[in-house]
Write a protein that holds these residues in place. Structure first.
Motif, PDB file in Angstrom:
ATOM      1  N   PHE A   1      29.502 -19.350  30.623  1.00 51.29           N
ATOM      2  CA  PHE A   1      29.309 -17.971  30.176  1.00 51.29           C
ATOM      3  C   PHE A   1      29.202 -17.929  28.662  1.00 51.29           C
ATOM      4  CE2 PHE A   1      31.188 -13.814  28.952  1.00 51.29           C
ATOM      5  CZ  PHE A   1      30.246 -12.990  29.541  1.00 51.29           C
ATOM      6  N   ASN A   2      28.193 -17.209  28.182  1.00 51.86           N
ATOM      7  CA  ASN A   2      27.990 -17.048  26.746  1.00 51.86           C
ATOM      8  C   ASN A   2      28.455 -15.650  26.345  1.00 51.86           C
ATOM      9  OD1 ASN A   2      27.155 -16.876  24.116  1.00 51.86           O
ATOM     10  ND2 ASN A   2      25.012 -17.377  24.497  1.00 51.86           N
ATOM     11  N   PRO A   3      29.624 -15.535  25.718  1.00 57.49           N
ATOM     12  CA  PRO A   3      30.139 -14.194  25.393  1.00 57.49           C
ATOM     13  C   PRO A   3      29.275 -13.435  24.394  1.00 57.49           C
ATOM     14  CG  PRO A   3      31.503 -15.907  24.377  1.00 57.49           C
ATOM     15  CD  PRO A   3      30.546 -16.600  25.303  1.00 57.49           C
ATOM     16  N   LYS A   4      28.455 -14.139  23.609  1.00 58.99           N
ATOM     17  CA  LYS A   4      27.598 -13.458  22.629  1.00 58.99           C
ATOM     18  C   LYS A   4      26.489 -12.662  23.305  1.00 58.99           C
ATOM     19  CE  LYS A   4      28.364 -16.710  18.821  1.00 58.99           C
ATOM     20  NZ  LYS A   4      27.713 -17.648  17.871  1.00 58.99           N
ATOM     21  N   THR A   5      25.997 -13.156  24.442  1.00 63.00           N
ATOM     22  CA  THR A   5      24.899 -12.487  25.124  1.00 63.00           C
ATOM     23  C   THR A   5      25.321 -11.876  26.451  1.00 63.00           C
ATOM     24  OG1 THR A   5      24.228 -14.556  26.196  1.00 63.00           O
ATOM     25  CG2 THR A   5      23.214 -14.032  24.085  1.00 63.00           C
TER      26      THR A   5
ATOM     27  N   ASP B   1      31.783 -16.376  33.889  1.00 64.54           N
ATOM     28  CA  ASP B   1      31.730 -14.921  33.796  1.00 64.54           C
ATOM     29  C   ASP B   1      32.879 -14.379  34.649  1.00 64.54           C
ATOM     30  OD1 ASP B   1      31.195 -12.239  33.894  1.00 64.54           O
ATOM     31  OD2 ASP B   1      29.154 -12.430  34.679  1.00 64.54           O
ATOM     32  N   LEU B   2      33.734 -13.561  34.067  1.00 65.29           N
ATOM     33  CA  LEU B   2      34.967 -13.158  34.730  1.00 65.29           C
ATOM     34  C   LEU B   2      34.950 -11.717  35.234  1.00 65.29           C
ATOM     35  CD1 LEU B   2      37.499 -14.796  32.226  1.00 65.29           C
ATOM     36  CD2 LEU B   2      36.644 -15.738  34.375  1.00 65.29           C
ATOM     37  N   VAL B   3      33.763 -11.113  35.321  1.00 67.00           N
ATOM     38  CA  VAL B   3      33.691  -9.703  35.735  1.00 67.00           C
ATOM     39  C   VAL B   3      34.208  -9.521  37.157  1.00 67.00           C
ATOM     40  CG1 VAL B   3      32.154  -7.760  36.189  1.00 67.00           C
ATOM     41  CG2 VAL B   3      31.796  -9.173  34.177  1.00 67.00           C
ATOM     42  N   ALA B   4      33.717 -10.345  38.088  1.00 65.81           N
ATOM     43  CA  ALA B   4      34.148 -10.221  39.482  1.00 65.81           C
ATOM     44  C   ALA B   4      35.639 -10.507  39.608  1.00 65.81           C
ATOM     45  CB  ALA B   4      33.337 -11.172  40.365  1.00 65.81           C
ATOM     46  N   MET B   5      36.143 -11.468  38.853  1.00 67.41           N
ATOM     47  CA  MET B   5      37.568 -11.789  38.910  1.00 67.41           C
ATOM     48  C   MET B   5      38.404 -10.631  38.364  1.00 67.41           C
ATOM     49  SD  MET B   5      39.475 -15.211  37.544  1.00 67.41           S
ATOM     50  CE  MET B   5      41.250 -15.466  37.776  1.00 67.41           C
TER      51      MET B   5
ATOM     52  N   PRO C   1      39.697 -17.723  28.525  1.00 66.70           N
ATOM     53  CA  PRO C   1      39.456 -17.359  27.125  1.00 66.70           C
ATOM     54  C   PRO C   1      39.592 -15.836  26.958  1.00 66.70           C
ATOM     55  CG  PRO C   1      37.735 -18.834  27.938  1.00 66.70           C
ATOM     56  CD  PRO C   1      38.535 -18.402  29.129  1.00 66.70           C
ATOM     57  N   SER C   2      40.298 -15.424  25.940  1.00 62.47           N
ATOM     58  CA  SER C   2      40.568 -13.993  25.758  1.00 62.47           C
ATOM     59  C   SER C   2      39.295 -13.186  25.588  1.00 62.47           C
ATOM     60  CB  SER C   2      41.492 -13.782  24.559  1.00 62.47           C
ATOM     61  OG  SER C   2      40.926 -14.345  23.385  1.00 62.47           O
TER      62      SER C   2
ATOM     63  N   GLU D   1      36.485 -29.617  33.107  1.00 62.59           N
ATOM     64  CA  GLU D   1      37.143 -28.402  32.635  1.00 62.59           C
ATOM     65  C   GLU D   1      37.245 -27.394  33.781  1.00 62.59           C
ATOM     66  OE1 GLU D   1      36.032 -27.785  28.008  1.00 62.59           O
ATOM     67  OE2 GLU D   1      34.393 -27.473  29.406  1.00 62.59           O
ATOM     68  N   PRO D   2      38.318 -26.614  33.859  1.00 62.79           N
ATOM     69  CA  PRO D   2      38.418 -25.604  34.918  1.00 62.79           C
ATOM     70  C   PRO D   2      37.354 -24.534  34.740  1.00 62.79           C
ATOM     71  CG  PRO D   2      40.190 -25.359  33.328  1.00 62.79           C
ATOM     72  CD  PRO D   2      39.504 -26.650  32.997  1.00 62.79           C
ATOM     73  N   GLU D   3      36.857 -24.047  35.856  1.00 59.83           N
ATOM     74  CA  GLU D   3      35.781 -23.061  35.823  1.00 59.83           C
ATOM     75  C   GLU D   3      36.203 -21.782  35.114  1.00 59.83           C
ATOM     76  OE1 GLU D   3      32.587 -20.986  38.944  1.00 59.83           O
ATOM     77  OE2 GLU D   3      34.303 -22.104  39.702  1.00 59.83           O
TER      78      GLU D   3
END
Length: 849
Positions: free
Chosen positions: A316-320, A374-378, A400-401, A367-369
């Motif tokens: 997941f790219n937090p910038k985009t 993308d954490l929206v569904a979670m 990641p925060s 690395e753990p997923e």
């Protein structure tokens, strides 16, 4: 159970742990089991548990991958001499084979999370098994966290078994401190590993193909074609690489001698079963697989492995706000898992397409997923569970925060949680639809729009079709226009899913008719509801800008390539490319911003400086994200807008456009020294950076009547800055760091400060007679540097130690100056000579009574 199966299962290493495991569960509710590849933990263990009299309830076993869940269920059912769906069943996304008699149910892809959410007490379930927990899939981490909370708060009799090929790097012991930990030996035969790195990374697939040809050619003479371990398993990163290698091999290997089988997640169940099963026609099998074949999956007859060493990793790219696909090296742990597939039945061989030296530099474990997804569904899962932060859950690894923050922000924007991350009624209804929050929001909004307007009555059913397309696997290639796939979404698994959504929404329209009569305007509206941040506008020569600021491109030959506006339902950023590639989209009508989508527009009023007109201009901008939709001129901007524009212009051009007298720079240097030598006082910062940052404080109050540049440059800006000091501070500054030094002769000699922190006093040498030392400033913390001048005001010497100057350099200066300026005093004892600013004659005349 067949006799051969009994013998095989009883020979597995896990068999020796059955008694200790039963004993552990008789006293504890949690067990951690470490069992390497081949131990039998995924098959023999759950099979044996079905015969344990102390387990009367159902057993749930979580498998990270769909293909493994199906395969394990079929194998265990076969061992029980039953069909899948009777005593042993499985449930994966879009497919379930279970019945009222099912006692062992193998689930995956978030199914466990949904089961817990729907029934937190897990009625009838006695044990949950988490298989291959070391793979650290997001759904596994979340399912374990919820199961532990259920066990702690509602079901202290619930048993949890966490199984992993390795406990290295796993914090299971910290998460489950009361658990019993058991260790099993693995069962694998020796595997000979050979390293054959590709000469160049540009053509590594061709190199891989040649390695396959070399292996089957070299081993054909030594391997019996009817042997049970002559199959070859090739690990590749993804579907595209599998297709390329499959074509490469088909052109070079005889079809009557070799069976080439792809194996990846998008294939149908029948195609996956074909890749897993042993061949029956005597052909040698070559399986081309992604990492779905790493664990929990037994592929019949594998004796040889060729490992590309790559995986396709989504991050997941937090910038985009999108997920980027990248080709990554696997970890050492994955390499071990992959090579181990060649030693399940007998001694085998593995070829690794990298060097042994590079192997030592690879990550030890994946690395753990949760750290890159993308954490929206979670976040939606958390909100439905009642958690307002991921920290409320017992997770193996915190996310990641920034990724978590973005997930909650999107849910808030979609109206699914409130400002405190508490689930709303809209969010509850969306979760119960069982799809991604974006799509759920589109489905519910479409139903609402369809109910309000007769002409949009089919919107809800159309939204079901679009959701089916977005979530479908293995779409045919029909271009980027999502409407090209509407009839595809009416059939098969996608059609079944669309019908399920229809049923949940209370809709009954014929999906085929809805697909036939669909319009781009409606499709664009619906996709904009799901993806408001992906509304796109054409820019420049090629490509589009999304509302979130991301650049995307569309193939030039695509039918949508000339569309000025669109909504992008699916695109991917690929490592090494500047812009993401569009895969699914629809044309979009910006006129929707005046009606159904008016809430998406953000209004910004801005003022700026017009260089040509030399005055402030203002406009009202309507934007969706970072895309400017339209503007309106503001004829009479408010005073605060004019002031903001003036300050913005000054920041852009710099302080030099203002009217300063020569005192500002000296004022800045003095305050800098005051801050250094008088730290106890609260001196303000007045350097250029500080002044530009604080324009609103010291300048803005004086701009009430300023509208243009001529008026601006008339302002006494130094006076405004000087007013930053209180009266006491001004007095203190003059005391510490004066701007002049009084001489005995009556001259007030100026002191000039510079950037280096030096205080320079320029004075004619004759006026310093009688001074034994250089002057001291800042309470004797700063010695003044003196520039001594000739009678003609030309520099003679520069010194910060006047006493040393009199004793040394002055002798030479005196000799030279007596000849050049004979009318002026050049005494031999300057320290004991009265200072003067006149010639000898006038000085003597003034000295007479």
């Amino acid at each position: 159970m067949l006799a051969a199966d009994v013998f095989f299962l009883n020979s597995l290493p896990i068999h020796s742990l059955l008694a200790p495991l039963r004993a552990a569960f008789s006293r504890h509710a949690q067990v951690i089991l470490e069992a390497p590849t081949g131990a039998g933990k995924s098959t023999a263990l759950p099979l044996a548990m079905l015969d344990w009299p102390e387990i009367s309830g159902r057993i749930l076993m979580l498998e990270p991958r769909r293909v493994a869940a199906r395969s394990v269920a079929h194998y265990i059912a076969h061992c029980r001499q039953q069909k899948v769906g009777q005593e042993v069943g499985y449930r994966v996304r879009g497919e379930a084979k279970v019945s009222a008699n099912t006692r062992l149910e193998i689930v995956t892809e978030g199914i466990l999370t949904r089961m817990i959410q729907q029934d937190p007490e897990l009625t009838g379930i006695e044990m949950i098994i988490f298989d291959e927990i070391h793979e650290r899939h997001l759904t596994t981490d979340l399912g374990l966290a919820l199961a532990l909370e259920v066990q702690a708060s509602l079901r202290d009799d619930l048993k949890i078994l966490a199984m992993s090929a390795t406990l290295s790097g796993l914090a299971l012991g910290e998460l489950m401190p009361e658990a019993v930990t058991l260790h099993s030996e693995g069962r694998s035969f020796p595997v000979e590993v050979e390293y054959r790195p590709a000469p160049t990374q540009q053509h590594w697939i061709d190199h891989l193909g040649r390695c396959v040809l070399d292996l089957v050619s070299a081993s054909s003479a030594n391997v019996d074609k009817t042997a049970s371990n002559n199959a070859v398993l090739v690990f590749l990163p993804g579907k595209g690489e599998i297709s390329r290698l499959q074509q490469f091999l088909r052109e070079r290997l005889a079809q009557d001698a070799f069976l080439i089988c792809p194996l990846y997640g998008e294939l149908s169940g029948a195609e996956q079963d074909s890749a897993i099963a042993a061949t029956t026609d005597g052909r040698r099998k070559i399986v081309l697989a992604t990492n779905v074949a790493e664990s929990s999956l037994t592929i019949e007859g594998i004796g040889f492995v060729i490992d590309s060493g790559y995986k396709r990793q989504a991050s997941f790219n937090p910038k985009t706000g999108v997920t980027r696909l990248g080709l990554k090296r696997i970890s050492q742990a994955s390499a071990t898992q992959r090579s181990g597939r060649a030693g399940r039945l007998s001694a085998g061989a593995c070829v690794r397409l990298w060097s042994q030296e590079e192997h030592g530099r690879m990550l030890r474990a994946d690395e753990p997923e949760i750290s890159q997804a993308d954490l929206v569904a979670m976040a939606h899962d958390c909100a439905y569970w009642g958690a307002k932060s991921f920290s409320d859950l017992m997770l193996l690894t915190p996310p990641p925060s920034v990724n978590e923050a973005l997930a909650w922000q999107l849910l808030q924007r979609l109206g699914m949680v409130d400002g405190d991350n508490k689930l709303t009624s809209h969010g509850k209804a969306a979760y119960e639809l069982g799809c991604h929050p974006r799509l759920a929001h589109m489905l519910l909004s479409a139903k609402s729009l369809g109910a309000n307007y007769e002409q949009t009555a089919q919107l809800g059913s159309l939204a079901c079709l679009l959701s089916g397309i977005v979530e479908a696997r293995g779409l045919p290639k029909k271009g980027a226009d999502i409407m090209n796939y509407l009839h595809f979404a009416c059939q098969g698994q996608a059609g079944q899913q669309a019908q399920q959504w229809q049923k949940k929404l209370g809709l009954t329209a014929d999906l085929s008719k809805v697909a036939t009569h669909a319009h781009h305007s409606d499709v664009g509206l619906l996709l904009a509801l799901a993806y408001p941040d992906r509304i796109a506008k054409a820019r420049g020569v090629e490509g589009y800008q999304l509302a979130n600021g991301t650049g995307v491109v569309l193939a030039a030959e695509d039918a949508l390539s000339q569309t000025p506006w669109m909504v992008v339902a699916d695109f991917q950023e690929t490592e090494g490319r500047n812009a993401g590639r569009i895969y699914l989209a629809s044309p979009f009508q910006p006129s929707l911003f005046d009606s159904e989508l008016k809430d998406l527009l953000e209004i910004h009023e801005i003022c700026g400086w017009d260089e040509g007109k030399g005055r402030v201009i203002a406009e009202r901008q309507y934007k969706v994200g970072q895309i400017l939709v339209k503007t309106e001129t503001i004829a009479k901007p408010e005073r605060k807008q004019i002031v903001a524009a003036l300050l913005g212009y000054i920041r852009q051009q710099g302080l030099q456009i203002l009217n300063w007298n020569a005192n500002l720079e000296q004022f800045q240097y003095r305050l800098k020294l005051a801050t250094e030598f008088d730290a106890g006082s609260d001196w303000p910062k007045v350097d250029d950076v500080a002044l530009l940052a604080s324009l609103e404080t010291w300048l803005a109050p004086y701009l009430e009547n300023v509208n243009n540049l001529p008026q601006l440059v008339k302002l006494d800006c130094f006076g405004f800055v000087a007013n930053c000091l209180s009266w006491h501070q001004k007095q203190r500054l003059d005391e510490l760091l004066p701007t002049s030094w009084p001489l005995v002769t009556g001259t007030s000699a100026p002191i000039v400060y510079d950037e280096s922190g030096r205080a320079l006093l320029r004075v004619r040498l004759q006026e310093t007679f009688g001074m034994a030392q250089s002057p001291m400033l800042a309470q004797d913390k700063l010695k003044v540097t003196m520039e001594l001048l000739s009678p003609a005001q030309r520099p003679l010497a520069l010194t910060a130690d006047l006493a040393s100057f009199w004793q040394g350099p002055y002798v030479e200066v005196k000799k030279e100056m007596r000849g050049r300026y004979p009318k002026h005093l050049w005494p031999d004892d300057p320290v004991n000579t009265l200072p003067t600013k006149f010639t000898k004659k006038k000085t003597l005349g003034l000295a007479q009574p």
